[in-house]
Design a protein around this motif. Structure first.
Motif, short mmCIF file in Angstrom:
data_model
loop_
_atom_site.label_atom_id
_atom_site.label_comp_id
_atom_site.label_asym_id
_atom_site.label_seq_id
_atom_site.Cartn_x
_atom_site.Cartn_y
_atom_site.Cartn_z
N GLY A 1 54.47 54.55 32.22
CA GLY A 1 53.43 54.77 31.22
C GLY A 1 53.67 53.98 29.96
O GLY A 1 52.74 53.42 29.36
N ILE B 1 52.81 50.39 30.68
CA ILE B 1 51.36 50.17 30.66
C ILE B 1 50.85 50.14 29.23
O ILE B 1 50.02 49.29 28.86
N GLY B 2 51.36 51.05 28.41
CA GLY B 2 50.89 51.10 27.03
C GLY B 2 51.24 49.86 26.24
O GLY B 2 50.50 49.43 25.37
N LEU C 1 50.61 46.24 29.50
CA LEU C 1 49.46 46.16 30.41
C LEU C 1 48.23 46.82 29.79
O LEU C 1 47.48 47.53 30.46
N GLN C 2 48.03 46.60 28.50
CA GLN C 2 46.94 47.27 27.81
C GLN C 2 45.58 46.89 28.40
O GLN C 2 44.71 47.74 28.56
N ILE D 1 44.82 45.77 31.43
CA ILE D 1 44.62 46.34 32.76
C ILE D 1 44.33 47.83 32.65
O ILE D 1 43.43 48.36 33.32
N ALA D 2 45.08 48.52 31.78
CA ALA D 2 44.84 49.95 31.59
C ALA D 2 43.44 50.20 31.02
O ALA D 2 42.75 51.14 31.44
N PHE E 1 40.97 49.81 33.79
CA PHE E 1 41.06 50.93 34.73
C PHE E 1 40.35 52.17 34.17
O PHE E 1 39.56 52.82 34.86
N VAL E 2 40.63 52.49 32.90
CA VAL E 2 39.99 53.65 32.27
C VAL E 2 38.48 53.42 32.16
O VAL E 2 37.68 54.33 32.39
N ARG F 1 39.31 47.67 38.57
CA ARG F 1 39.53 46.70 37.49
C ARG F 1 38.25 46.02 37.03
O ARG F 1 38.09 45.71 35.85
N GLU G 1 35.82 46.65 31.20
CA GLU G 1 35.79 46.88 29.76
C GLU G 1 34.54 46.31 29.12
O GLU G 1 34.03 46.86 28.13
#
Length: 415
Positions: A231, A234-235, A238-239, A241-242, A245-246, A279, A296
């Motif tokens: 986590g 990712i924070g 991999l901002q 990609i995260a 994903f969100v 993605r 995004e």
């Protein structure tokens, strides 16, 4: 020789022979009856039919399993009578080995399961038949493999590899089954179906991973620490990609854009959404090109959604007439011509011709019309409407002007 000629020995050999002959006779009588009961009707589909066909596939196991069961009963008799039963116990293990061999050769389909049976099940059954499986298992359990601070036995490694391969094969099979079932639920919105498919996939493989960790004896608190570290990674690294994903999850939950919608983004990308992944979304343009747009962009920028191909959309066509025209006639002529086109709708509103303004060389009009779909390049509505306007004006002898300019030429004498 004394033992071979003893009642304890020849009774065991006799019981083995009797068990095998009896198993063959029973199998020969039972198989036709079982086939008649299990055979589904021609062309039958559904769960019951599939289960009955699966039952027919395992019929080759009937003979070795019957022989195993009869031999086990004979072993209990010899041990109770003579206090020994090593021969018949070995025969029982041989019948079990034959059952495993038949399962791999005749029952399992080609692919992963047959491969697993050939290189795992049959060797294990052979070692069990020879009576050395327990000794080899104990030796593997005592053999320790160290990778840094992590220590585990060779048996745990082999068991983890076999269990992992089987679990993830079952996970892939379960995921295919759940995906097919969810896609068949036409009452669900496409976005809901996509979200359910992804949730099922995460749940299936997550459960398979946790079960594998438990089988290998790995403490799940280590997995929690690994998840925390992941986590943080990712924070920090991999901002993007995260974020995508969100954003993909938000898109699926909201359902404002889904597969089949024709969309246009602020960046100029436009096309029909043909695929939504964790993605990105894939847009297909009218000329067959695929555009991969990160999720995004659908959240942080303005998106024009023309909805699906069956929705009603309004379009506008511009045209001009000359100043010598009786402009009061124009709306009636154009509305009738456009309304005659087969794709123009009368509801929610029919064609509406409006005066837009007075230009330098022409009087400017527009006609608004509704169609069931979108003008995306494959479905061209604008061109037939413009043809209809041109033909209607020509039939009514109304001129469509072109710019007029007055040119003054000055010669040297005039100057």
């Amino acid at each position: 020789m004394d033992w071979i000629t003893s009642p304890a020995a020849w009774s065991q050999f006799a019981l083995l022979a009797v068990a095998y002959v009896a198993a063959r006779m029973l199998a020969g009588r039972m198989q036709p009856a079982i086939r008649r009961v299990l055979a589904p009707e021609a062309g039958a589909v559904g769960l019951v039919a599939r289960v009955r066909r699966a039952g027919l596939l395992v019929l080759p196991l009937l003979l070795p399993l019957l022989a195993y069961a009869l031999t086990a009963a004979g072993e209990s008799v010899t041990r109770a009578t003579f206090g020994s039963g090593e021969v018949i116990a070995f025969g029982k293990r041989v019948f079990l080995f034959l059952a495993a061999r038949t399962l791999v050769r005749e029952v399992l389909p080609d692919g992963f399961l047959k491969l697993l049976g050939r290189f795992v099940l049959i060797p294990v059954a052979a070692l069990y038949t020879l009576g050395v499986l327990d000794d080899i298992t104990a030796w593997l359990d005592e053999t320790v493999i160290a990778l840094g601070n992590i220590r585990f036995s060779a048996l745990a490694l082999i068991r983890g590899l076999i269990a992992g391969a089987l679990l993830f094969w079952l996970g892939a099979w379960s995921n295919r089954q759940s995906t097919g079932y969810i896609k068949a639920r036409e009452e669900l919105r496409p976005a809901t179906r996509e979200l359910a498919i992804k949730a099922a996939e995460v749940a299936i493989f997550g459960a398979a991973f946790l079960l594998l960790m438990s089988i290998m004896g790995i403490d799940l608190t280590a997995v929690a620490v690994l998840g925390g570290a992941l986590g943080v990674g990712i924070g920090l690294g991999l901002q993007q990609i995260a974020a995508n994903f969100v954003s993909g999850i938000i898109l699926l939950l909201e359902g404002q854009t889904t597969v089949g919608d024709y969309v246009e983004l602020d960046g100029g990308e436009k096309g029909t959404i043909v695929k939504m992944t964790a993605r990105a979304c894939v847009l297909e343009t009218f000329d067959g090109k695929w555009i991969v747009v990160p999720n995004e962009h659908f959240i942080t920028t303005r998106v024009t959604n023309y909805s699906d191909q069956g929705s009603a959309n309004r379009y506008e066509a511009l045209f001009s007439v000359s100043y010598e025209t009786d402009i009061n006639r124009v709306p009636e002529i154009i509305e009738a011509a456009v309304a005659a086109l087969p794709f123009v709708l009368k509801s929610p509103d029919g064609p509406d011709c409006e005066l837009k303004g007075f230009g330098e060389s022409s009087v400017d009009f527009s006609v608004e019309y509704w169609v069931a779909g979108i003008d995306d390049g494959k479905n061209k509505y604008g061109s037939p409407v413009l043809f209809a306007i041109w033909n209607a004006l020509k039939a009514a002898e109304i001129e469509m002007p072109y710019p007029h300019r007055v040119v003054e030429l000055r010669t040297a004498a005039n100057a």
